[in-house]
Design an enzyme around this catalytic site. Sequence first.
Site, PDB file in Angstrom:
ATOM      1  N   TYR A  83      -7.581   8.286  13.961  1.00  0.00           N
ATOM      2  CA  TYR A  83      -6.323   7.715  13.474  1.00  0.00           C
ATOM      3  C   TYR A  83      -6.358   7.499  11.965  1.00  0.00           C
ATOM      4  O   TYR A  83      -5.461   7.930  11.240  1.00  0.00           O
ATOM      5  CB  TYR A  83      -6.006   6.378  14.163  1.00  0.00           C
ATOM      6  CG  TYR A  83      -4.914   5.637  13.435  1.00  0.00           C
ATOM      7  CD1 TYR A  83      -3.583   6.043  13.560  1.00  0.00           C
ATOM      8  CD2 TYR A  83      -5.205   4.594  12.560  1.00  0.00           C
ATOM      9  CE1 TYR A  83      -2.580   5.405  12.849  1.00  0.00           C
ATOM     10  CE2 TYR A  83      -4.206   3.959  11.850  1.00  0.00           C
ATOM     11  CZ  TYR A  83      -2.895   4.364  11.999  1.00  0.00           C
ATOM     12  OH  TYR A  83      -1.905   3.753  11.283  1.00  0.00           O
ATOM     13  N   GLN A  91      -5.837  -4.188  14.705  1.00  0.00           N
ATOM     14  CA  GLN A  91      -5.862  -5.452  15.446  1.00  0.00           C
ATOM     15  C   GLN A  91      -5.267  -6.626  14.665  1.00  0.00           C
ATOM     16  O   GLN A  91      -5.507  -7.787  15.005  1.00  0.00           O
ATOM     17  CB  GLN A  91      -7.307  -5.813  15.845  1.00  0.00           C
ATOM     18  CG  GLN A  91      -8.086  -4.723  16.523  1.00  0.00           C
ATOM     19  CD  GLN A  91      -7.563  -4.412  17.914  1.00  0.00           C
ATOM     20  OE1 GLN A  91      -7.076  -5.279  18.606  1.00  0.00           O
ATOM     21  NE2 GLN A  91      -7.655  -3.160  18.317  1.00  0.00           N
ATOM     22  N   THR A  92      -4.485  -6.353  13.611  1.00  0.00           N
ATOM     23  CA  THR A  92      -3.985  -7.425  12.761  1.00  0.00           C
ATOM     24  C   THR A  92      -2.529  -7.160  12.376  1.00  0.00           C
ATOM     25  O   THR A  92      -2.162  -6.028  12.075  1.00  0.00           O
ATOM     26  CB  THR A  92      -4.830  -7.547  11.470  1.00  0.00           C
ATOM     27  OG1 THR A  92      -6.223  -7.571  11.816  1.00  0.00           O
ATOM     28  CG2 THR A  92      -4.495  -8.821  10.719  1.00  0.00           C
ATOM     29  N   LEU A 148      -9.940 -12.466   8.918  1.00  0.00           N
ATOM     30  CA  LEU A 148      -9.392 -11.247   9.513  1.00  0.00           C
ATOM     31  C   LEU A 148     -10.119 -10.865  10.802  1.00  0.00           C
ATOM     32  O   LEU A 148      -9.565 -10.181  11.658  1.00  0.00           O
ATOM     33  CB  LEU A 148      -9.479 -10.064   8.524  1.00  0.00           C
ATOM     34  CG  LEU A 148      -8.346  -9.920   7.509  1.00  0.00           C
ATOM     35  CD1 LEU A 148      -8.621  -8.740   6.583  1.00  0.00           C
ATOM     36  CD2 LEU A 148      -6.996  -9.748   8.188  1.00  0.00           C
ATOM     37  N   GLY A 149     -11.379 -11.284  10.905  1.00  0.00           N
ATOM     38  CA  GLY A 149     -12.147 -10.974  12.111  1.00  0.00           C
ATOM     39  C   GLY A 149     -12.634  -9.533  12.145  1.00  0.00           C
ATOM     40  O   GLY A 149     -12.379  -8.745  11.241  1.00  0.00           O
ATOM     41  N   TYR A 150     -13.347  -9.209  13.234  1.00  0.00           N
ATOM     42  CA  TYR A 150     -13.911  -7.867  13.404  1.00  0.00           C
ATOM     43  C   TYR A 150     -14.641  -7.445  12.119  1.00  0.00           C
ATOM     44  O   TYR A 150     -14.302  -6.452  11.469  1.00  0.00           O
ATOM     45  CB  TYR A 150     -12.821  -6.848  13.751  1.00  0.00           C
ATOM     46  CG  TYR A 150     -12.054  -7.178  15.009  1.00  0.00           C
ATOM     47  CD1 TYR A 150     -12.542  -6.831  16.270  1.00  0.00           C
ATOM     48  CD2 TYR A 150     -10.837  -7.851  14.945  1.00  0.00           C
ATOM     49  CE1 TYR A 150     -11.842  -7.150  17.426  1.00  0.00           C
ATOM     50  CE2 TYR A 150     -10.137  -8.179  16.097  1.00  0.00           C
ATOM     51  CZ  TYR A 150     -10.645  -7.824  17.326  1.00  0.00           C
ATOM     52  OH  TYR A 150      -9.955  -8.142  18.471  1.00  0.00           O
ATOM     53  N   TRP A 190       0.810  -1.217   0.000  1.00  0.00           N
ATOM     54  CA  TRP A 190       0.000   0.000   0.000  1.00  0.00           C
ATOM     55  C   TRP A 190       0.844   1.269   0.000  1.00  0.00           C
ATOM     56  O   TRP A 190       0.324   2.369  -0.004  1.00  0.00           O
ATOM     57  CB  TRP A 190      -0.950   0.001   1.205  1.00  0.00           C
ATOM     58  CG  TRP A 190      -0.306  -0.416   2.493  1.00  0.00           C
ATOM     59  CD1 TRP A 190       0.337   0.380   3.401  1.00  0.00           C
ATOM     60  CD2 TRP A 190      -0.249  -1.750   3.022  1.00  0.00           C
ATOM     61  NE1 TRP A 190       0.793  -0.366   4.453  1.00  0.00           N
ATOM     62  CE2 TRP A 190       0.443  -1.676   4.253  1.00  0.00           C
ATOM     63  CE3 TRP A 190      -0.731  -2.990   2.578  1.00  0.00           C
ATOM     64  CZ2 TRP A 190       0.679  -2.810   5.047  1.00  0.00           C
ATOM     65  CZ3 TRP A 190      -0.493  -4.102   3.363  1.00  0.00           C
ATOM     66  CH2 TRP A 190       0.195  -3.999   4.575  1.00  0.00           C
ATOM     67  N   GLU A 250      -5.168   0.583   6.138  1.00  0.00           N
ATOM     68  CA  GLU A 250      -5.233   1.024   7.534  1.00  0.00           C
ATOM     69  C   GLU A 250      -6.365   0.332   8.297  1.00  0.00           C
ATOM     70  O   GLU A 250      -6.213  -0.013   9.469  1.00  0.00           O
ATOM     71  CB  GLU A 250      -5.395   2.546   7.602  1.00  0.00           C
ATOM     72  CG  GLU A 250      -4.166   3.331   7.167  1.00  0.00           C
ATOM     73  CD  GLU A 250      -2.955   3.093   8.052  1.00  0.00           C
ATOM     74  OE1 GLU A 250      -3.107   2.570   9.164  1.00  0.00           O
ATOM     75  OE2 GLU A 250      -1.834   3.426   7.624  1.00  0.00           O
ATOM     76  N   SER A 291     -12.799  -9.356  21.071  1.00  0.00           N
ATOM     77  CA  SER A 291     -12.309  -8.275  21.927  1.00  0.00           C
ATOM     78  C   SER A 291     -12.895  -8.345  23.335  1.00  0.00           C
ATOM     79  O   SER A 291     -12.237  -8.011  24.311  1.00  0.00           O
ATOM     80  CB  SER A 291     -12.627  -6.912  21.294  1.00  0.00           C
ATOM     81  OG  SER A 291     -14.020  -6.787  21.075  1.00  0.00           O
ATOM     82  N   CYS A 337      17.894   2.990  17.713  1.00  0.00           N
ATOM     83  CA  CYS A 337      16.825   3.970  17.511  1.00  0.00           C
ATOM     84  C   CYS A 337      17.375   5.268  16.929  1.00  0.00           C
ATOM     85  O   CYS A 337      18.312   5.863  17.491  1.00  0.00           O
ATOM     86  CB  CYS A 337      16.131   4.257  18.843  1.00  0.00           C
ATOM     87  SG  CYS A 337      14.836   5.510  18.709  1.00  0.00           S
ATOM     88  N   ASP A 396      -1.969   5.922  16.898  1.00  0.00           N
ATOM     89  CA  ASP A 396      -2.414   4.590  17.303  1.00  0.00           C
ATOM     90  C   ASP A 396      -1.541   4.112  18.462  1.00  0.00           C
ATOM     91  O   ASP A 396      -0.766   4.886  19.039  1.00  0.00           O
ATOM     92  CB  ASP A 396      -2.363   3.619  16.116  1.00  0.00           C
ATOM     93  CG  ASP A 396      -0.939   3.338  15.642  1.00  0.00           C
ATOM     94  OD1 ASP A 396       0.021   3.957  16.168  1.00  0.00           O
ATOM     95  OD2 ASP A 396      -0.772   2.470  14.758  1.00  0.00           O
TER      96      ASP A 396
END
Length: 388
Positions: free
Chosen positions: A131, A53-54, A91-93, A35, A48, A332, A213, A149
Amino acid sequence: MTRDKIWADWDKEKKEAFQETFIDWYKREHRNLPWRVNQDPYRIWISEIMLQQTRVETVIDYFYRFMEWFPTIEVLADAPEEKLLKAWEGLGYYSRVRNIQAAAKQIVAEYDGKMPNTIEEIHQLKGIGPYTAGAIGSIAFGLPEPAIDGNVMRVVSRLFCIEDDIAKASSRKVFDEAMRAIIDEKHPGEFNQALMDLGSGTCKPTSPKCESCPIQEYCLAYEKGIQTEFPVKSKKAKPKNVYYLAAAIENAEGEFYLKQRDETGLLANMWTFPLIEVTELEYRAYQKKWAKEEVEMSLFDLVAEEEDLTIFEEYPVIWQKRHLGEVTHIFSHLKWHILLFYGRSKKEFPTEERSQWATQSSFSSIVFPKPQMKLVEELQKYQTLGNH
């Protein structure tokens, strides 16, 4: 609560040095993701939503398929729900993909099929929160908007030692203020993606890789040696346990009986084996009484008419003497425990409303939620055993 707004003490020179260092690092080290090949707002939007959650690794193949099946917002808006859910299967949700289609219909109706280019308009679309609006606005349209996020809050909380609890919605204002103070207004999309990548690969929750970092010299938590104390987050309530018995019922033609869930609620319109909710006490009793034999035997050697499962008495079925095992799945707010039983129908019985008989070869075209996919895998283990 954060009282000292450290970001307010950064002068223009420090901000610019920080931004330049961070953007240079991103240009060198950014992840090559499908993407990111262009700034198409449609691709950014879909990615996005999928990434919520994935894991990134999981999303990539789903993203490619989704773009192949629904190449434009117009095609997405007109797609049948069953195909849409099939593209999202695993993928759920699932409310996410339903909201995506609702937003696509909005875009077609109100914006001639083109993603709106202001934060206010993007945020009005179904299923798009602050977000996602910030990510689309900054990456696709170059708007200096934060995309905050969990990864970003972790990085920023360490950067400025922000003590506000990230589990509380009220804390978002603090992070929004900090982000607006430091975001690179010339390169907001790259800046936001740099934060995403840093939080994902370097500034990890429990073992941050501070030695590599790029913004280590600006990090207050690193300077004080207290990186792992951030972010501050109150414990999430444990999901509620729910218990089910599942029936894998096979007829003489080798078809299995499936039921479609209600049009609203969890896993709406998706297909599963018949499920009956029971209490934990009942569940444990069935689990013990119908325990597997110590010696593994074929699925088809253990069918006994005398020991029917009375809880499934509405179905004229000869049940196997033992259950095939348990599967669990965490949503969840819920944790499903499902005990799977196999049975053969003694005679044809009429299908109820929102039900069907289907062969296993046709399962790939039917929309199954993740718990059902786990049940099918469990069944197939024993079918394989029975063929040896």
